[in-house]
Write a protein that holds these residues in place. Structure first.
Motif: not given
Length: 390
Positions: A159, A162, A192
């Motif tokens: 991620m 994120g 994300t």
């Protein structure tokens, strides 16, 4: 320096003298370029816009029919200031009482309400970097401190860029002045997301006096297994508020309608600062009709899911890095300053979103369009990239 110049400078200082310091520190939000603006600037007739995460299918036909019928009424009268019919339809849809719903002029309105109520001098608002630009705008406008939590790094294995909710928890323990937290899930501008388990673990760690705003503007575009059941959480966490909008999957961004789900006591506070008639008559009937046509929502979600996969694969074939996304856009890393690429696309009548204002100058954000629109974007991008290699 002339006397006139000196006088003009003094006059400007006087105009700013009593402005709030937070306002003076702001830069105005820059929305995605309208089609008409590019047509004016470059004289290009055929323009497509993939910059503002709008639904390429537009609104449901039922929305258009409802608006047409509403225009037959007396638009000289004020709308229903309580939004009674729409609130009851939203309540029915979510299985929640209507006194726990607040209507906004888009979900941005809700974010502003929250900042007006819970932010201010001596207080802090927490959010991630690379998050929605309205969070710092709403925070600083109230002279509150913005506590920006570093996101997962660019090299995070799953991620990148994120929200790091474990870091949110750590920072919150050291900042008793935080009164409000913004979490975008999925996040704009990165696409994300956080898992339901991550969000729930964070909610368990938040003191009950700190309000958590879970911004779910792109909720419907998420794969079903990744969606949080925030409706259940609302009963467990009275300090949780969930934002939704009709601007994205419902396709009525031009009419500005959104809402919040929250504890009834929080909704009462929101309605104290909500301007009367913040939703016009056409927005109210359009949102009601949009909510009723879940088949149009399904069609929009299916188109987005297939195009997100297809366009992402084509971008990767070009050697580009594409951030993981559960929204209706892709954020693309060009590995170098993306401004010339953005310019080249504009010259070919394709509007996408530069990310320099988010501190991501090597990235462009591209909304998913129809198959035809996405093919045109990909063709234009190939031309721009090839031109840059000459």
């Amino acid at each position: 320096m002339s006397e006139n110049t000196t006088a003009a400078g003094a006059a400007s200082e006087n105009l700013f003298r009593n402005a709030l310091p937070g306002i003076l520190s702001l830069h105005a939000y820059t929305p995605g370029m309208p089609i008409e603006e590019l047509q004016r600037k470059l004289g290009i007739a055929d323009v497509i816009k993939l910059a503002s995460n709008e639904n390429p299918l537009g609104p449901s036909p039922k929305v258009s029919a409802a608006i047409a019928e509403a225009t037959k009424g007396n638009l000289g009268l004020y709308p229903d200031g309580s939004g009674h019919k729409l609130k009851n339809k939203i309540a029915e849809y979510h299985g929640i009482s209507a006194d726990r719903i607040t209507l906004g002029n888009g979900s941005n309105d809700i974010l502003e309400f929250l900042a007006r109520i819970y932010a201010g001098p001596g207080r802090a608002v927490m959010f991630s970097d690379y998050a929605f630009a309205v969070y710092p705008l709403a925070t600083l406008a109230q002279n509150a401190e913005a506590v920006v939590v570093p996101s997962h790094g660019a090299d995070h294995p799953t991620m990148p860029f994120g929200h790091d909710l474990a870091a949110f928890t750590r920072v919150l323990k050291t900042r008793p002045d935080v009164s409000l937290v913004f979490i975008a899930n999925p996040n704009n501008p990165t696409g994300t997301w956080n898992t339901p388990q991550e969000i729930e673990a964070f909610l368990d760690s938040v003191p009950p006096h700190v309000i958590v705003a879970l911004d779910e503007a792109y909720f419907d575009y998420q794969d079903v297994e990744l969606r949080s059941d925030a409706r259940v959480w609302l009963d467990r966490y009275p300090n949780l508020l969930v934002c939704r909008t009709f601007s994205k999957v419902y396709g009525i961004a031009g009419l500005r309608a959104g809402y919040a789900l929250s504890d009834a006591k929080v909704a009462d506070l929101l309605n104290r600062v909500r301007q009367p008639f913040n939703n016009n008559s056409l927005a109210l009937v359009a949102a009601e009709a949009a909510l009723a046509d879940q088949e149009h929502v399904k069609k929009s979600v299916e188109l987005n899911a297939s195009e997100r996969i297809r366009v992402g694969a084509e971008l990767q074939k070009l050697g580009l890095r594409v951030l993981p996304s559960q929204a209706n856009f892709l954020t693309v890393d060009f590995g170098r300053d993306a401004a010339p690429i953005h310019k080249g696309l504009l010259e070919r009548g394709v509007i996408v979103r530069p990310m320099g204002s988010y501190g991501m100058p090597n990235f462009l954000r591209v909304s998913m369009g129809t198959v035809r629109e996405d093919d045109r974007f990909l063709s234009a991008l190939r031309e721009v990239l090839a031109e840059g290699q000459r």
